[in-house]
Design a protein around this motif. Structure first.
Motif, short mmCIF file in Angstrom:
data_model
loop_
_atom_site.label_atom_id
_atom_site.label_comp_id
_atom_site.label_asym_id
_atom_site.label_seq_id
_atom_site.Cartn_x
_atom_site.Cartn_y
_atom_site.Cartn_z
N GLU A 23 -4.95 -10.44 3.21
CA GLU A 23 -5.58 -9.92 4.44
C GLU A 23 -5.54 -10.97 5.54
O GLU A 23 -5.32 -10.66 6.71
N GLU A 24 -5.76 -12.22 5.14
CA GLU A 24 -5.72 -13.31 6.14
C GLU A 24 -4.39 -13.36 6.87
O GLU A 24 -4.32 -13.66 8.06
N LYS A 25 -3.30 -13.06 6.12
CA LYS A 25 -1.96 -13.07 6.73
C LYS A 25 -1.53 -11.70 7.22
O LYS A 25 -0.36 -11.49 7.57
N LYS A 26 -2.45 -10.76 7.17
CA LYS A 26 -2.20 -9.36 7.58
C LYS A 26 -1.00 -8.77 6.81
O LYS A 26 -0.13 -8.11 7.38
N ILE A 27 -0.97 -9.11 5.53
CA ILE A 27 0.11 -8.57 4.68
C ILE A 27 -0.45 -7.43 3.84
O ILE A 27 -1.50 -7.58 3.20
N PHE A 28 0.21 -6.30 3.88
CA PHE A 28 -0.25 -5.14 3.13
C PHE A 28 0.39 -5.16 1.74
O PHE A 28 1.61 -5.21 1.62
N VAL A 29 -0.47 -5.15 0.72
CA VAL A 29 0.05 -5.15 -0.65
C VAL A 29 -0.04 -3.73 -1.19
O VAL A 29 -1.13 -3.18 -1.37
N MET A 30 1.11 -3.12 -1.40
CA MET A 30 1.15 -1.72 -1.85
C MET A 30 1.34 -1.66 -3.36
O MET A 30 2.12 -2.44 -3.92
N GLN A 31 0.62 -0.76 -3.99
CA GLN A 31 0.74 -0.63 -5.45
C GLN A 31 1.44 0.68 -5.79
O GLN A 31 1.04 1.72 -5.29
N ASP A 32 2.45 0.60 -6.61
CA ASP A 32 3.17 1.82 -7.02
C ASP A 32 3.26 1.76 -8.55
O ASP A 32 4.23 1.23 -9.11
N PHE A 33 2.22 2.29 -9.21
CA PHE A 33 2.12 2.14 -10.66
C PHE A 33 2.31 3.47 -11.38
O PHE A 33 1.92 4.51 -10.86
#
Ligand code: ADP
Length: 473
Positions: free
Chosen positions: A340-350
């Protein structure tokens, strides 16, 4: 033969060597044949001229003895008795008008054309003239002045020369084609055989680079030639390199091991001091920093020892049936703040269920390292996608980012201990993360790969057997 194969062949040293050898061989054979042909045809021509000269002398003697009639009789008798082709004989008066002519049947073309020939002053130019007749054969004519000023021409078809030379020409193609082909095939086979030791050296070097296994060696044939020397020297060089690398690794592992105990003690002392005497004047902060730094160094040393242990095949795994997707959710939660600090979106595809029999603590380390790298090497506003899939008896995990990517020439090296990419030096890190990832994955009987394009992102693919698999040594 496909153009691909020809291109591959053209790049092999053996093929080029053979092509040179075959070209030189063909050119030398053609030259030798050419020289032989010229020498033989010149020899036959000279012999023809000698025979003609002798015949002319005989005709001149007959003319001298019996005049035109004497010559005519002589010609008749000698033509009738000779087994070979008859001669062309012509006597011209001083005005170049023929007064006697004896023409063999196949000389008609020439005889009707005598006007043209008559204008040639044979005596003052060359004594021989060759007239091609329908390009089938040659004629040789010699002339001389008779005692009364008339001219005597004597001619002979060079058909025996042609009879000798024609098969010689035909033989050239009939013999040269198989000789060149045989030379080429024989050359190709011997070049291929001669290059075998070189190919073995290349294969050994390639296998060491591709697999990282330092114990590959070139087979030695003990043939006592230069290539055998090269193979032996190459093996000795590999022995020395292996001893050096193994020695360095062992020393590094020992140093890491030896540093751990005093550092742990140092950390313990600082902790005791901090707890026992809450000191003033910034000493508390100093002690806290001391503990923090000790923790960092201890983690590095531990990672180092973990990699060494896994590479030596001695890593102990405490396996249990683990939900890989759930393990990922834990790790992603842990890194949520950093992302979040780097404004990176972590997407999960499980996909569920996605179970595998792994050591969850070790696997958590693998996932944490991959996610840490993905966030670290992706600029602000980027995206990281984590995918888990079950495929037959394997679980496949993909971590894809939209970051800086990895140049092709670095993609093999990033898995080595202490290797750091050129462009990554501005980021924190020691170059141990991916070597630990690979070591743990391999200890589970799995594989770790990367697909990456500079400036477009990277995808790390981890494949783990879902059941129990023997750890490779
Ligand atoms: P480091 O401590 O340098 O991150 P690692 O062993 O984890 O060490 O990675 C080795 C090198 O691989 C890094 O220095 C970096 O150049 C490259 N690398 C690893 N992950 C990524 C990624 N997601 N994107 C781009 N480069 C990466």
């Amino acid at each position: 033969m496909s153009s691909n194969l020809i291109n591959r062949l053209r790049r092999t040293f053996g093929f080029r060597l053979n092509l040179w050898y075959a070209s030189i061989f063909t050119i030398s054979a053609c030259l030798l044949y050419g020289v032989l042909y010229v020498l033989i045809s010149a020899g036959i021509a000279r012999q023809d001229e000698d025979i003609l000269e002798a015949q002319k002398k005989e005709y001149a003697a007959a003319y001298e003895a019996g005049g035109l009639r004497g010559l005519q009789d002589y010609i008749r008798v000698s033509d009738a008795s000779k087994k070979e082709e008859p001669y062309f004989v012509r006597v011209l008066d001083p005005n170049l008008h023929p007064v006697l002519e004896s023409v063999p049947p196949d000389w008609i073309a020439f005889a009707t054309n005598h006007q043209q020939l008559g204008s040639v002053n044979i005596q003052t130019t060359t004594p021989y003239i060759r007239i091609p007749k329908n390009a089938r054969t040659d004629f040789t004519i010699t002339s001389d002045k008779l005692v009364d000023g008339r001219q005597l021409w004597v001619g002979r078809a060079a058909s025996n020369r042609e009879t000798l030379l024609r098969p010689f020409r035909h033989i050239f193609f009939a013999v040269m084609t198989p000789i060149v082909l045989l030379g080429f095939i024989g050359g190709a086979l011997s070049a291929h055989r001669a290059m075998k030791p070189v190919r073995e050296i290349v294969a050994t070097a390639r296998s060491i680079i591709d697999t990282g296994k330092l114990d590959a060696r070139v087979p030695v044939r003990h043939s006592d030639d230069e290539l055998d020397d090269l193979a032996q020297l190459f093996n000795r060089m590999l022995d020395q390199n292996q001893a050096l690398i193994v020695g360095m690794r062992e020393s590094l592992d020992n140093v890491a091991h030896d540093l751990r105990t005093p550092l742990t003690r140092l950390r313990g002392t600082a902790e005791t001091a901090l707890r026992a005497h809450p000191a003033a004047d910034g000493a508390t902060e100093a002690l806290a920093d001391c503990i923090e730094e000790s923790d960092r160094v201890l983690t590095i040393l531990q990672t180092f020892l973990d990699v060494a242990e896994a590479e030596a095949g001695a890593m102990k795994l405490t396996r249990s049936q683990t939900n890989i997707s759930a393990l990922w959710t834990e790790v992603i939660e842990l890194y949520q703040y950093v992302a979040e600090e780097k404004k990176i979106f972590v997407m999960q595809d499980f996909t569920e269920p996605c179970d595998a029999c792994v050591d969850p603590t070790r696997m958590r380390q693998v996932f944490a390292n991959l996610l840490d790298n993905a966030i670290k090497y992706t600029p602000e506003g980027g995206q990281v996608t984590v995918t888990t899939r079950k495929q037959n008896s394997e679980v496949i995990v993909r971590v894809r980012d939209t970051g800086m990517g990895i140049p092709a020439e670095e993609q093999d090296k990033i898995w080595d201990r202490l290797y750091r990419g050129d462009k990554s030096r501005s980021q924190r890190g020691l170059g141990l993360g991916l070597s630990l990832v690979r070591a743990i994955v391999q200890a589970h009987g799995g594989r770790a790969q990367v697909i990456s394009q500079p400036a477009q992102g990277s995808e790390f693919i981890i494949t783990i057997p879902s059941g129990l698999t023997a750890t490779p040594a």
